[in-house]
Design an enzyme around this catalytic site. Structure first.
Site, PDB file in Angstrom:
ATOM      1  N   GLN A  64       0.799  -1.230   0.000  1.00 49.48           N
ATOM      2  CA  GLN A  64       0.000   0.000   0.000  1.00 49.48           C
ATOM      3  C   GLN A  64       0.829   1.276   0.000  1.00 49.48           C
ATOM      4  OE1 GLN A  64      -3.240   0.465  -0.429  1.00 49.48           O
ATOM      5  NE2 GLN A  64      -3.677  -1.730  -0.573  1.00 49.48           N
TER       6      GLN A  64
ATOM      7  N   THR B 170       8.864 -18.091 -17.125  1.00 49.59           N
ATOM      8  CA  THR B 170       9.184 -17.016 -18.065  1.00 49.59           C
ATOM      9  C   THR B 170       8.621 -15.688 -17.571  1.00 49.59           C
ATOM     10  OG1 THR B 170       9.135 -18.584 -19.900  1.00 49.59           O
ATOM     11  CG2 THR B 170       8.962 -16.248 -20.463  1.00 49.59           C
TER      12      THR B 170
ATOM     13  N   CYS C 164     -19.241  -7.876  11.232  1.00 49.83           N
ATOM     14  CA  CYS C 164     -19.897  -9.183  11.173  1.00 49.83           C
ATOM     15  C   CYS C 164     -20.212  -9.497   9.721  1.00 49.83           C
ATOM     16  CB  CYS C 164     -21.189  -9.181  11.993  1.00 49.83           C
ATOM     17  SG  CYS C 164     -22.445  -8.061  11.334  1.00 49.83           S
TER      18      CYS C 164
ATOM     19  N   HIS D  56      -0.107  -2.806  -9.812  1.00 48.15           N
ATOM     20  CA  HIS D  56      -1.453  -2.265  -9.999  1.00 48.15           C
ATOM     21  C   HIS D  56      -1.906  -1.371  -8.857  1.00 48.15           C
ATOM     22  CE1 HIS D  56      -3.981  -4.983  -7.331  1.00 48.15           C
ATOM     23  NE2 HIS D  56      -2.813  -5.595  -7.289  1.00 48.15           N
TER      24      HIS D  56
END
Length: 375
Positions: free
Chosen positions: A178, A236, A328, A200
């Site tokens: 992050q 690879t 929950c 990403h």
């Protein structure tokens, strides 16, 4: 208006990253392990990218190993340390990403490690005194603590943690997914054995990441089957992904201060608007403290309401992308292990809004308007 506020999950590709990848995708089809000209060209692209990433992190290219992403990199560091370094005791936290937690739970189940968790308080702060107590264990220990929590945004002092680990002879791994591309990492100064990156998360392509392995830390591969990555990771290489990742990290470092100031202004604006327009709105963890959290994440806890279970669904209908998390499991909410560990009330709905460089003030204003309407 369509608004994307789930940048902690993944980010939009930067057009300059796409432009950097296209020539490789079109023209560089050789296998980088081949010795002919096509293979050598492919190898050159990979090593140029490795050198750029190492330069940005102020380390040696020989310490950067390419992976399929952050999850593989975390698994690599943890499993190979147990296998190669004689680690018998791993110290972590109940707030870690599942890439770490599930791996540690599996190693414990196999009987390979003793697993300890550092005490945390209701805001997700680590008890550093307890960490030091755990490090006094006589067996070979490893600490795995993230730099920033992906759900509540807490920013942990990995410099201090690393120094404590060094003083007790413990191995230190930090999940830096992050913060990579959002904070500066100077590996000449940071006392750490392993950090990780996933492209990403900083406007690069999916399916590619890296693991930094300190040169003094010698481990065996996790994936066998080839001599790639200097015999450390068979398979690879994803050439155009690696090139895109290096370009994305280069852009992130070059524009980091500008993007930080912009994103921080968005987070501040959302906090101000929410607290002034919705009664009893709170912020989970330290995400509401600008000094103790990352500027990219705000985890909002809304007051009890009948329609809380539908909050994320309604946001999606309004074309607002955000991430849920409740203490929950109910309805479509899977439930957040982080919020459960913090004992957040199940009566309150929690939403993680995570900001990126492409977000705008108008988008924040629109999101707040829709949240006010639902409360």
């Amino acid at each position: 208006m369509k608004v994307y506020l789930d940048n902690a999950a993944t980010t939009q590709l930067d057009e300059r990253v796409i432009e950097a990848m296209l020539p490789v995708m079109r023209d560089c089809f050789g296998n980088p392990s081949s010795i002919h000209a096509h293979g050598r060209e492919a190898r050159t692209w990979i090593e140029r990218a490795r050198k750029k990433i190492a330069e940005l992190l102020q380390t040696s290219p020989s310490e950067i190993f390419f992976t399929s992403g952050g999850t593989e990199a975390d698994n690599f560091a943890l499993c190979s340390s147990v296998q190669s370094l004689g680690v018998q005791h791993i110290i972590s936290s109940p707030l870690e990403h599942h890439a770490v937690l599930h791996t540690l739970e599996h190693l414990k189940k196999l009987g390979k490690i003793k697993l300890s968790f550092v005490n945390i308080d209701g805001k997700g702060n680590l008890d550093m005194g307890h960490l030091e107590q755990l490090l006094q264990d006589k067996t070979k220990s490893m600490v795995s603590l993230m730099h920033v929590n992906n759900e509540i945004g807490n920013l942990y002092d990995i410099q201090a943690i690393g120094e404590m680990c060094r003083s007790y002879g413990a191995v230190f791994h930090s999940d830096t997914v992050q913060t990579m591309g959002h904070f500066v990492h100077n590996l000449q100064q940071l006392p750490v054995d392993f950090i990780v990156g996933a492209a990403h998360k900083f406007h690069g392509p999916k399916g590619v990441g890296f693991l930094y392995i300190n040169a003094q830390t010698k481990i065996e591969p996790m994936i066998y089957g080839g001599a790639q990555e200097r015999n450390m990771r068979g398979g690879t290489e994803n050439i155009y992904g690696i090139v895109g990742m290096a370009k994305a990290l280069e852009i992130s470092y070059a524009e980091m201060e500008t993007h930080k100031n912009h994103i921080l202004s968005l987070k501040k604006r959302m906090m101000e608007k929410l607290t002034s327009q919705i009664d009893d709105v709170q912020f989970n963890g330290q995400s509401g403290d600008l000094d103790k959290s990352t500027y990219t994440v705000l985890n909002v806890s809304f007051p009890p309401a009948e329609n809380n279970d539908m909050l994320l669904f309604n946001l999606d209908i309004q074309k607002i992308a955000a991430s849920g998390g409740s203490a929950c499991s109910s309805g479509s909410a899977i439930g957040s292990h982080v919020l459960r560990a913090l004992q957040v009330s199940p009566e309150r709905a929690s939403v993680r809004f995570s900001f990126g460089k492409y977000n705008t003030i108008d988008e924040v204003r629109y999101v707040v308007e829709k949240l006010v309407e639902s409360h």
